[in-house]
Design an enzyme around this catalytic site. Sequence first.
Site, short mmCIF file in Angstrom:
data_model
loop_
_atom_site.label_atom_id
_atom_site.label_comp_id
_atom_site.label_asym_id
_atom_site.label_seq_id
_atom_site.Cartn_x
_atom_site.Cartn_y
_atom_site.Cartn_z
N TYR A 146 -60.48 14.33 173.03
CA TYR A 146 -60.49 13.67 174.46
C TYR A 146 -59.53 14.92 175.54
CZ TYR A 146 -62.31 9.06 173.71
OH TYR A 146 -62.97 8.15 173.34
N LYS A 195 -61.49 13.19 158.69
CA LYS A 195 -62.52 13.98 157.96
C LYS A 195 -62.19 14.99 157.42
CE LYS A 195 -66.98 14.34 157.31
NZ LYS A 195 -67.82 13.24 156.51
N ASP A 227 -66.52 8.49 157.65
CA ASP A 227 -67.99 8.08 157.65
C ASP A 227 -68.03 6.98 156.57
OD1 ASP A 227 -67.24 9.87 155.51
OD2 ASP A 227 -69.24 10.93 155.46
N ASP A 251 -61.96 5.50 168.73
CA ASP A 251 -62.71 5.03 169.55
C ASP A 251 -64.04 4.27 169.10
OD1 ASP A 251 -63.83 4.47 172.40
OD2 ASP A 251 -65.27 6.09 172.01
N ASP A 255 -64.70 -0.24 168.36
CA ASP A 255 -66.11 -0.91 168.81
C ASP A 255 -66.95 -1.38 167.42
OD1 ASP A 255 -65.71 0.00 171.42
OD2 ASP A 255 -67.67 0.38 171.65
#
Length: 366
Positions: A146, A195, A227, A251, A255
């Site tokens: 970001y 990751k 993942d 982020d 959700d």
Amino acid sequence: MQFHVGVISGDGIGPEIVREAKKVLTSVGKKYGHTFEFEEILMGGVSIDVHGVPLTDEAIEAAKASDAILMGSIGGNTTTSPWYQLPSDLRPEAGLLKLRKALNLFANLRPAYLYKELRESCPLKDEIIGSGFDLAIMRELTGGLYFGERETKEVNGILQATDTLTYSEKEIKRIAVKAFEIALKRKKKVTSVDKANVLDSSRLWRGVVDEVAADYPDVSYEHMLVDNCAMQLVRDPGQFDVILTENMFGDILSDEASMITGSIGMLGSASMNDTKFGLYEPSGGSAPDIAGKNIANPIATILSAAMMLRFSFDLDKEAAAIEQAVEQVLKENYRTVDIMTNKEEEKPQFELVRTTQMGDLIAERV
Ligand code: IPM
Ligand code: MN
């Protein structure tokens, strides 16, 4: 006590859901003897319309001068709104990112809890839900993709775009500390998500989290690849307590976590720095498609206001009163449209309510 609350109503459903949270705070104030003074601060599309920019310096100053900020949502329809014809640094979201950075709000806590009353709204199978889940995502909020350098340029006649993902030891350490601290007050488990099988930033992340974990022998912790975490959230969400992760992963995972609680309209969030100051907002977006219809679920914003009372103002009992009032209205079978299932619709004991009614019902019960 008296508190000065900066209010960023924002765009879309923002003003509607914030109005209800203010209503609930005022009701808490009356009952427990506090005064909440609200000062409206413009940010996002509404600020673009008035000032041509999504966040002015004056707005940042007003935010800094507040004891805490209550926020609704910002942004519009990204394909149809004229705000998205503007250069990226003048769009609504740029205002929020600038404010997060200006106030150093590096720690974003997003709890995802399945109310037993909303079990039917949860898209997961009954055997997966089991005895339910109660997890919290601690998302790093002022670093990573970001805020890294980005550029779009033409190379040999072909457009090429670059975004960079950078984290320093210091940034990782301070968010890890926040996660372990919050875990101490919960089920004492941290799952650090990265990751590390691909990214250098994730490998550094792991090393620093290992160091921080050594200071918290009472907290069990594990590493998980992002993942796999996305999969585990829908396979066995009950395994999680605190999920610690970087900005972009957080982020996306938040959700996903919100969806399994039944509705994104149920999830509050707190964005914090190293002081008592914080910005409190629902995890969901501005939902321009339902804006102005008085049907949005204000509960996420109301629960965000409860987090504000707890984390910024140390008003634990008042925060609990809001949370219990929310539980109470759900028990009494009041539902906004997003949390009313087809089955419930047919049962006379369930009542479909609008945004303002939901706010009234909760305000009456604090
Ligand atoms: C969120 C939102 C923001 C983010 C947007 C509006 C910039 O999606 O708070 O999750 O990506 O952080
Ligand atoms: Mn998001």
